[in-house]
Enzyme design. Structure first.
Site, short mmCIF file in Angstrom:
data_model
loop_
_atom_site.label_atom_id
_atom_site.label_comp_id
_atom_site.label_asym_id
_atom_site.label_seq_id
_atom_site.Cartn_x
_atom_site.Cartn_y
_atom_site.Cartn_z
N THR A 286 33.48 34.57 25.54
CA THR A 286 33.06 35.23 24.29
C THR A 286 31.81 34.58 23.72
OG1 THR A 286 35.26 35.99 23.71
CG2 THR A 286 33.76 35.59 21.88
N THR B 35 37.74 31.40 26.05
CA THR B 35 38.92 30.67 25.55
C THR B 35 40.21 31.05 26.27
OG1 THR B 35 39.24 32.33 23.84
CG2 THR B 35 37.97 30.37 23.23
N1 LIG Z 1 37.36 34.01 23.03
C1 LIG Z 1 37.14 34.22 24.33
O1 LIG Z 1 36.34 33.54 24.91
C2 LIG Z 1 37.95 35.28 25.02
C3 LIG Z 1 37.31 35.88 26.25
N2 LIG Z 1 38.10 37.01 26.71
C4 LIG Z 1 37.23 34.87 27.38
O2 LIG Z 1 38.17 34.17 27.64
O3 LIG Z 1 36.23 34.82 28.07
#
Ligand SMILES: NC(=O)C[C@H](N)C(=O)O
Length: 329
Positions: free
Chosen positions: A12, A84
Site C-alpha cells: 500500500t 502490511t
Molecule cells: N496496507 C497494505 O500494505 C495492504 C496491501 N494489500 C499489501 O499488503 O500490500
C-alpha cells in the site's frame, strides 16, 4: 556517517488508485523522496519488486535475504518497504534466513498510500529510519505506528487502523517519534548455535481446527506435504471423540511428517499437557510450538525442513529460540 539501504517491494505504501483498486505503482526514486534528509545518514535505494504483499511468497523472502546478505559490507542498516498484509510473514522469514546477521534490518509499510492526505506512510518511513540509524541491535525488526517489534513477534491484528501491528507474547523493543527513539526492552542476546542457511522448503500446510473437522484430510497431507502446522484449540487440544483427529496425527508422524501444534488463541501461548485433549496430541507425536505465532512457525518450519527432515532434529530446531521467537514450549 551511516549508510542505509532502502529496498522497496510494493505494498500500500507504494500504491496508487487504478481502475482495479489500489495497486503498487510508485517507483523507488519517488518513494525515497519522502524520507527526510538527516545529517550523518546516507540513503540509497534499490527496487526489488513491486507487489501487493498478498502476492509475496517464500521465493521473495529468499530474494530479499540474498540481496541483503550480498550488500552486507556496503551498508550499516537496511529498510524494507513492504505491504502490511504479509509483512509479519516476511519479517519472520527474514529473521530465520538472516540468522546471525549483525546489522539491523527494518520492515515498514502503511495502511494508507503515500500521497494521500491521511497517509501514515511518511511517519512510518521516518520512524523506520530513526530506528535503523540509531539502534545498536542486530537482526530483523518491524516498525509501525511508532512502535518497534521483533520480526518474529509482529502480527497484523487490524485491517484498516494505523496501529495495525502488535507484538504478540513479547515486549515492544522501542517507541519512535519525531526522530527520537526510546528503548523499551533490551532483547536477551542469543548465542549463535546454528549454521546460517538461506534456503526454504515451502511444502508445509497450516490446518485450522474447527468443530466438525474430519480426519480424512490427513490422508491427503500424508502424501503431499513435508510438514503440518495445526492451529489447535486453547492450550493445544484437538478432539478425540466422534471425529477423532489423533489417528491423523499418528499417520503423519508414521509418514515422517512433523506435526507442529500451535493454538488459535493469539496471546499467552499453550500448555499442551494441561488437559487430556492436549496430552493425547503430544502423546501422538505433536510438537508443541509454545508461544510462537503462526507467521513465525510457518517460516521457521520452511527454514528447518530445508535443512533436515529428520523428525527429532526438526523438533529440536523448532523448539530452539531463534531471533526471540520463543520463550517457552
Ligand atoms: N496496507 C497494505 O500494505 C495492504 C496491501 N494489500 C499489501 O499488503 O500490500
Amino acid at each position: 556517517m551511516k549508510d542505509v539501504l532502502v529496498l522497496t517491494t510494493g505494498g500500500t505504501i507504494a500504491s496508487t488508485k487504478t481502475e482495479n483498486g489500489l495497486a503498487p505503482g510508485l517507483d523507488a526514486e519517488t518513494l525515497i523522496g519522502y524520507f527526510e534528509r538527516r545529517p550523518g545518514v546516507n540513503l540509497s535505494v534499490e527496487s526489488v519488486m513491486s507487489k501487493d504483499s498478498t502476492n509475496m511468497q517464500p521465493e521473495d523472502w529468499l530474494d530479499l535475504a540474498t540481496r541483503i546478505q550480498q550488500h552486507h559490507d556496503n551498508y550499516d542498516a537496511f529498510i524494507i518497504t513492504h505491504g502490511t498484509d504479509t509483512m509479519g510473514y516476511t519479517a519472520a522469514g527474514l529473521s530465520y534466513l538472516l540468522y546471525g546477521f549483525d546489522k539491523p534490518v527494518v520492515l515498514t509499510g502503511s495502511q494508507v498510500p503515500l500521497g494521500m492526505v491521511e497517509t501514515d506512510a511518511v511517519r512510518n518511513l521516518h520512524d523506520a529510519l530513526t530506528f535503523a540509524s540509531q539502534t545498536d541491535l542486530q537482526g530483523v525488526y518491524l516498525v509501525f505506528n511508532g512502535l518497534v517489534m521483533a520480526g518474529t513477534r509482529a502480527v497484523k491484528t487490524k485491517s484498516k487502523s494505523y496501529d495495525a501491528f502488535e507484538s504478540i507474547n513479547y515486549p515492544y523493543i522501542a517507541s519512535v517519534s519525531e526522530g527520537n527513539m526510546v528503548p523499551l526492552y533490551q532483547p536477551e542476546p542469543e548465542e549463535p548455535v546454528l549454521t546460517p542457511s538461506i534456503s526454504l522448503d515451502p511444502n508445509v500446510f497450516v490446518l485450522k481446527a474447527f468443530p466438525g473437522l474430519t480426519v480424512d484430510i490427513f490422508d491427503y497431507l500424508a502424501t503431499h506435504v513435508h510438514g503440518v502446522i495445526i492451529e489447535s484449540f486453547g492450550n493445544g487440544g484437538l478432539p478425540f471423540e466422534r471425529r477423532n483427529l489423533i489417528p491423523g496425527i499418528e499417520k503423519l508422524i508414521a509418514a515422517n511428517i512433523p506435526v507442529i501444534i500451535t493454538t488459535q488463541i493469539l496471546e499467552e501461548g499453550q500448555d499442551i499437557y494441561l488437559y487430556e485433549v492436549g496430552k493425547k496430541v503430544a502423546d501422538a507425536g505433536g510438537i508443541t510450538a509454545g508461544d510462537m505465532n503462526t507467521e513465525a512457525i510457518v517460516a521457521k518450519l520452511m527454514w528447518v525442513l530445508a535443512q533436515t527432515r529428520e523428525l527429532e532434529t526438526v523438533k529440536t530446531l523448532m523448539q530452539t529460540p531463534i531471533a526471540h521467537d520463543l520463550d517457552f514450549v
